[in-house]
Design a protein around this motif. Structure first.
Motif, PDB file in Angstrom:
ATOM      1  N   GLY A 112      -4.937   6.569  -2.486  1.00 29.91           N
ATOM      2  CA  GLY A 112      -4.195   4.555  -2.096  1.00 29.91           C
ATOM      3  C   GLY A 112      -4.048   4.417  -3.158  1.00 29.91           C
ATOM      4  N   ARG A 141      -6.597   1.584   6.459  1.00 28.45           N
ATOM      5  CA  ARG A 141      -6.098   0.608   4.688  1.00 28.45           C
ATOM      6  C   ARG A 141      -4.426   0.494   4.353  1.00 28.45           C
ATOM      7  N   LEU A 197       0.769   5.253   0.016  1.00 31.20           N
ATOM      8  CA  LEU A 197      -0.283   6.870   0.195  1.00 31.20           C
ATOM      9  C   LEU A 197       0.386   8.098  -0.032  1.00 31.20           C
ATOM     10  N   ASN A 244      -5.919  12.438  -0.290  1.00 26.33           N
ATOM     11  CA  ASN A 244      -4.817  11.341  -0.018  1.00 26.33           C
ATOM     12  C   ASN A 244      -4.922  10.273  -1.604  1.00 26.33           C
ATOM     13  N   ARG A 296       0.204  11.624  -0.582  1.00 25.01           N
ATOM     14  CA  ARG A 296      -0.669  12.512   0.682  1.00 25.01           C
ATOM     15  C   ARG A 296      -0.586  14.135   0.034  1.00 25.01           C
ATOM     16  N   GLN A 300       5.201  10.117  -1.303  1.00 25.03           N
ATOM     17  CA  GLN A 300       4.629   9.541  -0.044  1.00 25.03           C
ATOM     18  C   GLN A 300       4.999   9.609   1.384  1.00 25.03           C
ATOM     19  N   TYR A 351      -7.298   6.227   4.850  1.00 26.77           N
ATOM     20  CA  TYR A 351      -5.787   6.523   4.689  1.00 26.77           C
ATOM     21  C   TYR A 351      -5.234   5.356   5.717  1.00 26.77           C
ATOM     22  N   TYR A 356       0.906  -1.731  -0.217  1.00 22.40           N
ATOM     23  CA  TYR A 356      -0.077   0.053  -0.219  1.00 22.40           C
ATOM     24  C   TYR A 356       0.843   0.700  -0.102  1.00 22.40           C
ATOM     25  N   VAL A 410      -9.665   6.494  -0.705  1.00 20.78           N
ATOM     26  CA  VAL A 410      -9.116   7.140   0.667  1.00 20.78           C
ATOM     27  C   VAL A 410      -9.864   8.738   1.292  1.00 20.78           C
TER      28      VAL A 410
END
Length: 372
Positions: free
Chosen positions: A32, A60, A10, A30, A12, A369, A57, A8, A50
């Motif tokens: 994802g 997940r 993320l 966000n 952001r 990230q 977030y 995963y 997300v």
């Protein structure tokens, strides 16, 4: 081609100006992403929604990396539907203790990444794997117009070539009605005006608001009540036969799509491949809609990784309507892939190439990230 890892990722970014919705306010965008690496060196990328609630977030990451990844590592990545069914079966008991939607959204991102990997392995676009591309160009509607000045935002979108605009309501009835009239006046009678309530109303309030909003000739009114409040949806459908209703961006059960389609509780169904369980689940929902004579207009509110996937889904559907394009300021949304999917005069083309036809931008992803 076996699964070596599932991660995963993320990405952001804080917003300069929060985005208000009837169910809360977005202070960050966000995105994802899900990356699947295979032992053949092929990577597949997907996206899981997300947006809400605010802690999604973080949840997940655990659901994907601790819950789903262990059961996939070592499996044949080409067995997309078998692996999807395995994830659904293994997590089904948890839907009684944890959010069914959250689990479906997690599976969505992983399943989507498997399709991307399979397409790359076979040198085929995912739309072909889903049954074939019926169309390669899509008319988009603009959503995410300026919350501080919706009429100006709508005019800007029209100037950019969009012939359909979506505005949000749920911020106070009188304010919503006045804003809808102001937006209609700003864009004129020939531009389609879509109205999204984001499930903001109970039935008495929905009846009042639908009656008032009908005066601006909406192309559709989206989710005025909770998406599984079928009694209220039936009442609205019966009382306002001249208003088109859109439904489905928050649905995760095929039985709900079937009920809405067969009982004609809405006019357009909106499966979201990043939410409903993935590409195959979205196709199942689309077949249910099309079999009942209803078009699909896929939902996607995320990065252009998921936007590309959504276009492949829409390309494979038999009967479609407009395609959502988020136009709110969010550079990260567009920059997570190398290719430019910005619509031109409101039209976007299906990305060419194997898989979803887009290339994740490794530098941007690494720089944005967010480590949980």
């Amino acid at each position: 081609m076996r699964v070596r890892s599932v991660n995963y990722v993320l990405c952001r970014a804080e917003l300069a100006r929060p985005i208000p919705l009837s169910c809360g306010s977005l202070t960050h965008r966000n995105f994802g992403l899900v990356r699947i690496e295979t032992d053949s060196g092929i990577e597949g990328w997907g996206e899981t929604s997300v947006n809400f609630p605010p802690w999604t977030y973080r949840e997940r990451a655990a659901t994907i990396e601790e819950g789903l990844a262990p059961m996939l590592v070592g499996e044949d990545a080409r067995d997309v539907l078998r692996l999807r069914d395995m994830m659904v079966s293994a997590t089904r008991p948890f839907t009684r203790m944890w959010s069914e939607g959250a689990i479906a959204q997690a599976i969505s991102g992983v399943e989507m990444a498997l399709w991307d990997a399979l397409g790359k392995d076979l040198s085929q676009p995912v739309a072909r794997l889903l049954g074939g591309a019926r169309r390669r160009e899509f008319e988009c509607y603009a959503t995410g117009i300026r919350a501080d000045d919706p009429p100006s935002g709508a005019r800007d979108a029209v100037a950019a070539g969009y012939r359909a605009i979506k505005m949000r309501v749920g911020f106070g009835d009188e304010k919503d009605i006045a804003t809808a009239h102001a937006v209609r006046a700003a864009i004129g009678p020939d531009i389609a005006l879509l109205i999204d309530a984001n499930q903001a109303f109970d039935l008495p309030r929905a009846r009042r608001m639908v009656a008032a909003l009908a005066e601006v000739d909406p192309y559709w009114i989206e989710e005025p009540v909770l998406n599984d409040d079928f009694v209220s949806q039936a009442r609205l459908r019966a009382e306002f036969p001249g208003v088109r209703f859109a439904w489905g961006e928050n649905a995760v059960r095929l039985s709900h799509y079937r009920k809405v389609a067969e009982e004609r509780l809405a006019d357009i169904l909106m499966p979201d491949p990043c939410r409903c369980g993935g590409m195959a689940a979205a196709m199942d929902a689309a077949r249910i809609a099309n079999a009942s004579g209803l078009p699909v207009s896929a939902h996607h509110y995320g990065s252009d990784v998921g936007f590309a996937a959504m276009l492949h889904f829409m390309a494979a559907c038999e009967h479609t309507d407009l395609v959502l394009r988020d136009v709110a300021p969010a550079a990260l949304r567009d920059d997570l892939i190398v290719e430019d999917l910005t619509p031109v005069n409101g039209i976007v083309r299906l990305p060419d190439g194997p898989g979803f036809g887009v290339t994740p931008n490794a530098e941007v992803i690494a720089a944005s990230q967010y480590r949980i």
